[in-house]
Design a protein around this motif. Sequence first.
Motif, mmCIF file in Angstrom:
data_model
loop_
_atom_site.group_PDB
_atom_site.id
_atom_site.type_symbol
_atom_site.label_atom_id
_atom_site.label_comp_id
_atom_site.label_asym_id
_atom_site.label_seq_id
_atom_site.Cartn_x
_atom_site.Cartn_y
_atom_site.Cartn_z
ATOM 1 N N SER A 14 0.820 -1.210 0.000
ATOM 2 C CA SER A 14 0.000 0.000 0.000
ATOM 3 C C SER A 14 0.855 1.262 0.000
ATOM 4 N N GLY A 15 2.072 1.156 0.517
ATOM 5 C CA GLY A 15 2.957 2.316 0.609
ATOM 6 C C GLY A 15 4.127 2.231 -0.342
ATOM 7 N N ALA A 16 3.869 2.031 -1.612
ATOM 8 C CA ALA A 16 4.950 1.890 -2.594
ATOM 9 C C ALA A 16 5.812 3.149 -2.660
ATOM 10 N N ASN A 17 5.190 4.307 -2.591
ATOM 11 C CA ASN A 17 5.959 5.558 -2.617
ATOM 12 C C ASN A 17 6.868 5.675 -1.394
ATOM 13 N N PHE A 18 6.383 5.209 -0.238
ATOM 14 C CA PHE A 18 7.196 5.246 0.978
ATOM 15 C C PHE A 18 8.352 4.248 0.896
ATOM 16 N N LEU A 19 8.086 3.081 0.342
ATOM 17 C CA LEU A 19 9.146 2.093 0.172
ATOM 18 C C LEU A 19 10.245 2.649 -0.718
ATOM 19 N N PHE A 49 19.770 9.739 8.800
ATOM 20 C CA PHE A 49 18.615 10.173 8.013
ATOM 21 C C PHE A 49 17.843 8.977 7.466
ATOM 22 N N ALA A 50 18.545 7.944 7.043
ATOM 23 C CA ALA A 50 17.868 6.749 6.538
ATOM 24 C C ALA A 50 17.032 6.105 7.635
ATOM 25 N N LEU A 51 17.584 6.031 8.841
ATOM 26 C CA LEU A 51 16.831 5.465 9.963
ATOM 27 C C LEU A 51 15.638 6.337 10.310
ATOM 28 N N PHE A 52 15.841 7.660 10.285
ATOM 29 C CA PHE A 52 14.723 8.571 10.538
ATOM 30 C C PHE A 52 13.614 8.360 9.509
ATOM 31 N N THR A 53 13.986 8.161 8.250
ATOM 32 C CA THR A 53 12.995 7.963 7.194
ATOM 33 C C THR A 53 12.135 6.738 7.473
ATOM 34 N N VAL A 54 12.764 5.650 7.917
ATOM 35 C CA VAL A 54 12.005 4.446 8.266
ATOM 36 C C VAL A 54 11.018 4.747 9.385
ATOM 37 N N CYS A 55 11.479 5.441 10.414
ATOM 38 C CA CYS A 55 10.628 5.751 11.560
ATOM 39 C C CYS A 55 9.486 6.692 11.191
ATOM 40 N N PHE A 56 9.722 7.555 10.196
ATOM 41 C CA PHE A 56 8.722 8.553 9.835
ATOM 42 C C PHE A 56 7.693 8.014 8.841
ATOM 43 N N VAL A 57 8.151 7.414 7.747
ATOM 44 C CA VAL A 57 7.206 6.983 6.716
ATOM 45 C C VAL A 57 6.708 5.559 6.936
ATOM 46 N N GLY A 58 7.424 4.762 7.729
ATOM 47 C CA GLY A 58 6.956 3.402 8.010
ATOM 48 C C GLY A 58 5.577 3.388 8.651
ATOM 49 N N PRO A 59 5.366 4.109 9.758
ATOM 50 C CA PRO A 59 4.023 4.168 10.349
ATOM 51 C C PRO A 59 2.988 4.753 9.403
ATOM 52 N N ARG A 60 3.414 5.704 8.588
ATOM 53 C CA ARG A 60 2.480 6.297 7.623
ATOM 54 C C ARG A 60 1.970 5.235 6.649
ATOM 55 N N ALA A 61 2.882 4.397 6.160
ATOM 56 C CA ALA A 61 2.482 3.324 5.257
ATOM 57 C C ALA A 61 1.541 2.339 5.948
ATOM 58 N N TYR A 62 1.851 2.021 7.192
ATOM 59 C CA TYR A 62 1.020 1.083 7.971
ATOM 60 C C TYR A 62 -0.397 1.623 8.147
ATOM 61 N N HIS A 63 -0.523 2.889 8.500
ATOM 62 C CA HIS A 63 -1.848 3.471 8.719
ATOM 63 C C HIS A 63 -2.598 3.672 7.410
ATOM 64 N N ILE A 99 6.525 -3.732 3.056
ATOM 65 C CA ILE A 99 7.514 -4.672 2.536
ATOM 66 C C ILE A 99 6.778 -5.810 1.814
ATOM 67 N N PRO A 100 6.985 -6.001 0.520
ATOM 68 C CA PRO A 100 6.241 -7.036 -0.217
ATOM 69 C C PRO A 100 6.360 -8.416 0.440
ATOM 70 N N PHE A 101 5.194 -9.062 0.593
ATOM 71 C CA PHE A 101 5.067 -10.427 1.108
ATOM 72 C C PHE A 101 5.403 -10.569 2.591
ATOM 73 N N ILE A 102 5.835 -9.512 3.254
ATOM 74 C CA ILE A 102 6.301 -9.632 4.649
ATOM 75 C C ILE A 102 5.486 -8.764 5.594
ATOM 76 N N PHE A 103 5.461 -7.437 5.364
ATOM 77 C CA PHE A 103 4.793 -6.518 6.306
ATOM 78 C C PHE A 103 4.013 -5.457 5.536
#
Length: 263
Positions: free
Chosen positions: A199-204, A225-239, A259-263
């Motif tokens: 659902s969050g292809a743009n975030f991935l 910054f890469a770790l911050f990006t995961v923390c910021f857009v990861g929850p956005r993709a989930y919601h 994450i395809p097939f995983i999360f």
Amino acid sequence: MQCSPCLVVALSATLVALGMLILWLYGRTPTRYGKHAEEETGEKPPEQKPRRLHLPAKCAWFLQELPAFLVPVLLLALRSPPRFAPLGCRLLGGMFCGHYFHRTFIYSLLTRGRPFPLQTLLSGMLFCVYNGFLQGYYMVYCAEYPDDWCNDIRFTSGILLFLFGMGINIHSDFLLRQLRKPGELTYKIPQGGLFVYVSGANFLGEILEWFGYAIATWCLPAFAFALFTVCFVGPRAYHHHRYYLRKFTGYPRSRKALIPFIF
């Protein structure tokens, strides 16, 4: 201005801490913007709120993203003597600033998003100033690379991952724009590209971009910054994923959030 390793470490650690705080705050409750302001909090859609609290999406995205492009460019221009030859500056110009040039001058003109909350805009601008300074300061004043760095596996693999992620991000944004006609604000099911799988292809795509940048530059600020990006857009993709599942009865159940097939 001289390089201060202590300043680089402090700013990078603060960036990681900020990412962890955002993950803790919004891991279960989405940020109150767009579809989540309407769905999760029961607020009126932005277009029904007083316009003094919102800006048009095109203007807001331009103002928000501009500092991340402008601050590194200014740092490079103000450095005396100028520093254009070392690889560190070429990386900065071709990757970090390249991303934000697109977000500032191209994406902002094409977006069809809803009016942007002023508070969200100001927060985004402050972050872009902060991160733009951190990444630019390190690359312009601190970064040192060997002459054969272009042949290093970290450089080549990072560049490829960055370009791959940027391609996913741009293509996914294009697909999202095609869901709406000009002036239309309704939400629809994303189709095509990696949206077939998540659902969050743009975030991935954005996450892959910044991890590619971190690998290619192999420096603490980029990994922060890469770790911050995961923390910021990861929850956005989930919601976003949860929202689609609730709103659309025909939403593909095989899709994952990020994450395809995983999360």
